[in-house]
Scaffold this motif. Structure first.
Motif, short mmCIF file in Angstrom:
data_model
loop_
_atom_site.label_atom_id
_atom_site.label_comp_id
_atom_site.label_asym_id
_atom_site.label_seq_id
_atom_site.Cartn_x
_atom_site.Cartn_y
_atom_site.Cartn_z
N LYS A 167 -10.17 2.92 0.85
CA LYS A 167 -10.07 3.66 -0.38
C LYS A 167 -8.99 3.16 -1.23
CE LYS A 167 -11.99 8.16 1.67
NZ LYS A 167 -13.22 7.85 0.82
N MET A 168 -8.50 2.03 -0.94
CA MET A 168 -7.26 1.48 -1.50
C MET A 168 -7.84 1.25 -3.31
SD MET A 168 -4.25 1.31 -0.91
CE MET A 168 -4.40 1.09 0.73
N THR A 183 -3.18 2.85 -6.77
CA THR A 183 -2.36 3.60 -5.55
C THR A 183 -1.46 2.78 -4.87
OG1 THR A 183 -3.91 3.06 -4.02
CG2 THR A 183 -4.36 5.04 -5.25
N ASN A 222 0.68 -1.17 0.09
CA ASN A 222 0.09 0.10 -0.01
C ASN A 222 0.62 1.06 -0.18
OD1 ASN A 222 0.56 -1.28 2.89
ND2 ASN A 222 -0.69 0.59 3.43
N GLN A 223 0.28 2.18 -0.75
CA GLN A 223 1.06 3.68 -0.43
C GLN A 223 0.41 4.04 0.87
OE1 GLN A 223 -0.48 6.33 -3.59
NE2 GLN A 223 0.09 8.09 -2.26
N VAL A 270 -2.92 5.99 2.42
CA VAL A 270 -3.93 5.90 1.90
C VAL A 270 -4.97 4.68 2.71
CG1 VAL A 270 -5.30 5.04 -0.08
CG2 VAL A 270 -3.31 6.14 -0.35
N LYS A 313 4.97 7.73 -4.08
CA LYS A 313 4.17 7.21 -3.39
C LYS A 313 5.27 6.74 -2.30
CE LYS A 313 1.21 5.38 -7.24
NZ LYS A 313 0.65 4.16 -7.86
#
Length: 251
Positions: free
Chosen positions: A60-61, A65, A52-53, A56, A83
Motif C-alpha cells: 500500500k506504499m 507516505t 517508508n513510514q 504502512v 510519520k
C-alpha cells in the motif's frame, strides 16, 4: 492526501519510483509484515533520503507516505513530523548513504531463504548462475542484535567495503545500487540465489560446483558495463507488473 505540491519535481519523481519499488518487492513476496526497509537518496538533496513510514504495508506504499530524513535521522519537513520511521531502518540505511555517496538506493529484506542462507556457516555457495553474480563480490556482517545502535554502523560499513551486496548473518539480505534499477537487480538475483541454494541442499544429493575459472569469469560478466541496459529493461519489465497500481502509488 498528496504532498505533490509541497516538494520539488525531482523529489516527487523519486517518491513515485520508490513507492513503486516497495510494491514490486511486495509483488515478489520479499516482505516481512511492516519490517524491512528500502531507501532512496534524493537527487536534488543528497544529504537526505526517503524511507517508508513505519507501519504502512509495502503493498500500500504511496509517494506521499514516504518520509524524508537526513543522515542524522531527523525528519526534514514539518508536514512529515507525524510519520514514524523504523529506527533499525535509519541505522542501516543512513550508514550506507553517508559512507557511499554513489549508492543511492538501499534494500534490506528478511525473506525465509535469505535468512536461512545467512544462518549457514558456508554462506552463499557458488552453485547457480544467480549465485555466481556475487562470486567474490559479496560481503558478510556478523549479527549484533536488532540494529538499533549507531555504534554498529562503522562495523557494517567496514564489512560492506566496496561491494553492493551483503549477507547479514542470522538476519537477512542487504543490497545497494547507484540506481533503483541496479538495487532491484541485486536483490532479485541474491534472493533467487538463496532460494536455489536452500532447494538444492534440501535434496540431500551431492552438489556440483563450477570450476574456479568459470566462477570468476561469470562474476566478471555480471560486473560488465554491458549489463547496464539489461538492468533498465528488467526494471521496466517489473514496473509493468504493477502498472495498474500507478495511480495509487503515485499519490
Amino acid at each position: 492526501m498528496t504532498i505533490k505540491n509541497l516538494v520539488t519535481a525531482a523529489e516527487w519523481q523519486a517518491r513515485c519510483e520508490l513507492a513503486a519499488l516497495y510494491r514490486i518487492i511486495a509483488y515478489y513476496k520479499m516482505t516481512d509484515l511492516i519490517d524491512t526497509h528500502i531507501s532512496l537518496r534524493l537527487p536534488d538533496q543528497p544529504d537526505c533520503f526517503l524511507i517508508n513510514q513505519y507501519g504502512v504495508a509495502f503493498e500500500k506504499m504511496q509517494a506521499s507516505t514516504l518520509v524524508k530524513i537526513n543522515h542524522a535521522g531527523a525528519v526534514v519537513e514539518s508536514y512529515e513530523q507525524e510519520k514514524p520511521v523504523n529506527m533499525a531502518g535509519f541505522v542501516i540505511h543512513s550508514a550506507i548513504h553517508a559512507a557511499h555517496p554513489h549508492l543511492n538506493c538501499v534494500i534490506h529484506t528478511h525473506t525465509a531463504d535469505g535468512i536461512a542462507v545467512s544462518a549457514q556457516k558456508h554462506g552463499l555457495l557458488p552453485i547457480s548462475q544467480h549465485a555466481l553474480k556475487f562470486y567474490q563480490y559479496l560481503a558478510y556482517h556478523e549479527y549484533e542484535g536488532v540494529a538499533l545502535s549507531t555504534d554498529e554502523q562503522e562495523r557494517m560499513i567496514a564489512d560492506l567495503a566496496g561491494h553492493r551486496a551483503m549477507i547479514l548473518r542470522n538476519h537477512g539480505l542487504l543490497v545497494a545500487g547507484e540506481s533503483i534499477a541496479r538495487a532491484f537487480h541485486e536483490i532479485y538475483f541474491l534472493e533467487r540465489a538463496c532460494q536455489a541454494q536452500i532447494k538444492a541442499l534440501s535434496g540431500g544429493a551431492e552438489l556440483h560446483y563450477p570450476s574456479e575459472e568459470v566462477c570468476v569469469k561469470t562474476a566478471k560478466q555480471f560486473a560488465s558495463p554491458l549489463v547496464e541496459p539489461i538492468l533498465q529493461r528488467a526494471w521496466l519489465a517489473a514496473l509493468s507488473l504493477i502498472e495498474h497500481q500507478q495511480a495509487e502509488y503515485s499519490a
